[in-house]
Write a protein that holds these residues in place. Sequence first.
Motif, PDB file in Angstrom:
ATOM      1  N   MET A  41       1.249   6.447  37.594  1.00 33.34           N
ATOM      2  CA  MET A  41       0.900   7.596  36.803  1.00 33.34           C
ATOM      3  C   MET A  41       0.632   7.145  35.365  1.00 33.34           C
ATOM      4  N   VAL A  42      -0.414   7.667  34.785  1.00 31.27           N
ATOM      5  CA  VAL A  42      -0.778   7.349  33.404  1.00 31.27           C
ATOM      6  C   VAL A  42       0.161   8.087  32.460  1.00 31.27           C
ATOM      7  N   GLU A  43       0.677   7.364  31.474  1.00 32.34           N
ATOM      8  CA  GLU A  43       1.543   7.985  30.480  1.00 32.34           C
ATOM      9  C   GLU A  43       0.741   8.159  29.188  1.00 32.34           C
ATOM     10  N   LEU A  44       0.575   9.401  28.764  1.00 36.34           N
ATOM     11  CA  LEU A  44      -0.202   9.694  27.568  1.00 36.34           C
ATOM     12  C   LEU A  44       0.599   9.393  26.308  1.00 36.34           C
ATOM     13  N   GLN A  45      -0.082   8.914  25.298  1.00 36.51           N
ATOM     14  CA  GLN A  45       0.542   8.589  24.018  1.00 36.51           C
ATOM     15  C   GLN A  45      -0.067   9.463  22.937  1.00 36.51           C
ATOM     16  N   ALA A  46       0.765  10.168  22.189  1.00 36.30           N
ATOM     17  CA  ALA A  46       0.278  10.986  21.071  1.00 36.30           C
ATOM     18  C   ALA A  46      -0.170  10.067  19.934  1.00 36.30           C
ATOM     19  N   LYS A  47      -1.331  10.369  19.364  1.00 38.37           N
ATOM     20  CA  LYS A  47      -1.860   9.583  18.257  1.00 38.37           C
ATOM     21  C   LYS A  47      -2.262  10.526  17.129  1.00 38.37           C
ATOM     22  N   PRO A  48      -2.061  10.121  15.885  1.00 36.86           N
ATOM     23  CA  PRO A  48      -2.550  10.948  14.774  1.00 36.86           C
ATOM     24  C   PRO A  48      -4.072  10.995  14.786  1.00 36.86           C
ATOM     25  N   PRO A  49      -4.672  12.042  14.222  1.00 39.54           N
ATOM     26  CA  PRO A  49      -6.129  12.215  14.279  1.00 39.54           C
ATOM     27  C   PRO A  49      -6.931  11.045  13.703  1.00 39.54           C
ATOM     28  N   ALA A  50      -6.440  10.428  12.640  1.00 40.35           N
ATOM     29  CA  ALA A  50      -7.192   9.346  12.002  1.00 40.35           C
ATOM     30  C   ALA A  50      -6.615   7.970  12.345  1.00 40.35           C
ATOM     31  N   ALA A  51      -5.970   7.866  13.490  1.00 42.37           N
ATOM     32  CA  ALA A  51      -5.380   6.592  13.913  1.00 42.37           C
ATOM     33  C   ALA A  51      -6.444   5.500  13.948  1.00 42.37           C
ATOM     34  N   GLY A  52      -6.149   4.380  13.335  1.00 41.07           N
ATOM     35  CA  GLY A  52      -7.067   3.251  13.311  1.00 41.07           C
ATOM     36  C   GLY A  52      -8.149   3.338  12.246  1.00 41.07           C
ATOM     37  N   LEU A  53      -8.250   4.465  11.562  1.00 40.20           N
ATOM     38  CA  LEU A  53      -9.278   4.643  10.539  1.00 40.20           C
ATOM     39  C   LEU A  53      -8.720   4.481   9.119  1.00 40.20           C
ATOM     40  N   LEU A  54      -7.459   4.756   8.960  1.00 37.94           N
ATOM     41  CA  LEU A  54      -6.820   4.752   7.642  1.00 37.94           C
ATOM     42  C   LEU A  54      -5.555   3.909   7.695  1.00 37.94           C
ATOM     43  N   PRO A  55      -5.112   3.377   6.587  1.00 39.15           N
ATOM     44  CA  PRO A  55      -5.506   3.618   5.200  1.00 39.15           C
ATOM     45  C   PRO A  55      -6.784   2.867   4.839  1.00 39.15           C
ATOM     46  N   TYR A  56      -7.413   3.340   3.778  1.00 37.94           N
ATOM     47  CA  TYR A  56      -8.621   2.720   3.236  1.00 37.94           C
ATOM     48  C   TYR A  56      -8.532   2.790   1.720  1.00 37.94           C
ATOM     49  N   SER A  57      -8.880   1.701   1.060  1.00 44.79           N
ATOM     50  CA  SER A  57      -8.882   1.718  -0.405  1.00 44.79           C
ATOM     51  C   SER A  57     -10.099   0.982  -0.931  1.00 44.79           C
ATOM     52  N   LYS A  58     -10.524   1.412  -2.098  1.00 45.73           N
ATOM     53  CA  LYS A  58     -11.670   0.804  -2.768  1.00 45.73           C
ATOM     54  C   LYS A  58     -11.447   1.004  -4.259  1.00 45.73           C
ATOM     55  N   GLY A  59     -11.495  -0.090  -5.026  1.00 46.10           N
ATOM     56  CA  GLY A  59     -11.210   0.020  -6.448  1.00 46.10           C
ATOM     57  C   GLY A  59      -9.813   0.611  -6.622  1.00 46.10           C
ATOM     58  N   ASN A  60      -9.701   1.642  -7.455  1.00 45.05           N
ATOM     59  CA  ASN A  60      -8.397   2.287  -7.660  1.00 45.05           C
ATOM     60  C   ASN A  60      -8.231   3.534  -6.787  1.00 45.05           C
ATOM     61  N   LEU A  61      -9.093   3.707  -5.805  1.00 47.99           N
ATOM     62  CA  LEU A  61      -9.055   4.880  -4.931  1.00 47.99           C
ATOM     63  C   LEU A  61      -8.364   4.529  -3.618  1.00 47.99           C
ATOM     64  N   GLU A  62      -7.601   5.483  -3.111  1.00 44.58           N
ATOM     65  CA  GLU A  62      -6.912   5.265  -1.847  1.00 44.58           C
ATOM     66  C   GLU A  62      -7.055   6.501  -0.970  1.00 44.58           C
ATOM     67  N   LEU A  63      -7.255   6.266   0.309  1.00 43.29           N
ATOM     68  CA  LEU A  63      -7.390   7.321   1.296  1.00 43.29           C
ATOM     69  C   LEU A  63      -6.373   7.045   2.407  1.00 43.29           C
ATOM     70  N   ILE A  64      -5.436   7.976   2.602  1.00 45.59           N
ATOM     71  CA  ILE A  64      -4.406   7.806   3.630  1.00 45.59           C
ATOM     72  C   ILE A  64      -4.309   9.075   4.465  1.00 45.59           C
ATOM     73  N   GLU A  65      -3.803   8.929   5.674  1.00 43.64           N
ATOM     74  CA  GLU A  65      -3.559  10.106   6.501  1.00 43.64           C
ATOM     75  C   GLU A  65      -2.251  10.747   6.062  1.00 43.64           C
ATOM     76  N   SER A  66      -2.238  12.043   6.037  1.00 46.32           N
ATOM     77  CA  SER A  66      -1.065  12.806   5.620  1.00 46.32           C
ATOM     78  C   SER A  66      -0.427  13.440   6.847  1.00 46.32           C
ATOM     79  N   ALA A  67       0.845  13.135   7.088  1.00 45.32           N
ATOM     80  CA  ALA A  67       1.568  13.740   8.211  1.00 45.32           C
ATOM     81  C   ALA A  67       2.100  15.092   7.758  1.00 45.32           C
ATOM     82  N   LEU A  68       1.571  16.164   8.322  1.00 48.86           N
ATOM     83  CA  LEU A  68       1.933  17.507   7.881  1.00 48.86           C
ATOM     84  C   LEU A  68       3.216  18.032   8.501  1.00 48.86           C
ATOM     85  N   GLY A  69       3.614  17.509   9.637  1.00 41.60           N
ATOM     86  CA  GLY A  69       4.729  18.113  10.363  1.00 41.60           C
ATOM     87  C   GLY A  69       4.218  19.345  11.088  1.00 41.60           C
ATOM     88  N   ARG A  70       5.056  20.356  11.190  1.00 43.58           N
ATOM     89  CA  ARG A  70       4.641  21.592  11.857  1.00 43.58           C
ATOM     90  C   ARG A  70       3.736  22.402  10.941  1.00 43.58           C
TER      91      ARG A  70
END
Length: 177
Positions: A1-30
Amino acid sequence: MVELQAKPPAAGLLPYSKGNLELIESALGRVFSVAPFKAQGEAIEKALGAALPKVGRSVHLSGAEIVWFSQGQFLVIGEGDMPALEGKAAMTDQSDAWCAIELSGARSEEVLARLVPVDLRQTHFKRGHCLRSQLGHMPLHLTRTGNDSFRLMSFRSMAGTMVHEISRAMDLLVARG
């Protein structure tokens, strides 16, 4: 049986930074959408222990944030179950519906000026202000979380496009100097 794994929406895409700018995923909770029933605003405020935010604003509670989301609708972010509001509001658990990312850095306003058709300069759009708009062609809920930081929320299914658009704008801005 396949076991599903929960992943955040931007998994594998973030974090990203350029110069002094940063882009991270925010975990909101409920995340709950709350639409007060007629004449129940005061009862909801009593149950939450805080006034509902005015249009375009957010309010912080201990362990949660309430943000204006649209006409007569609010999001309660970071709180557990909401039994105190039953019978007082239409509620929907939206915890898995959104991708939330945080853009920060001294030039974050300039990045968003390329993508969002709203004046987000701090003189007009202060910490705790929020709005509904568009990021390119995607629906967007945006909140200023600090002097140089913003939380951007769009549908989970648009996470890749949202990250692509913002990271590209970061790249172009930094390349320009």
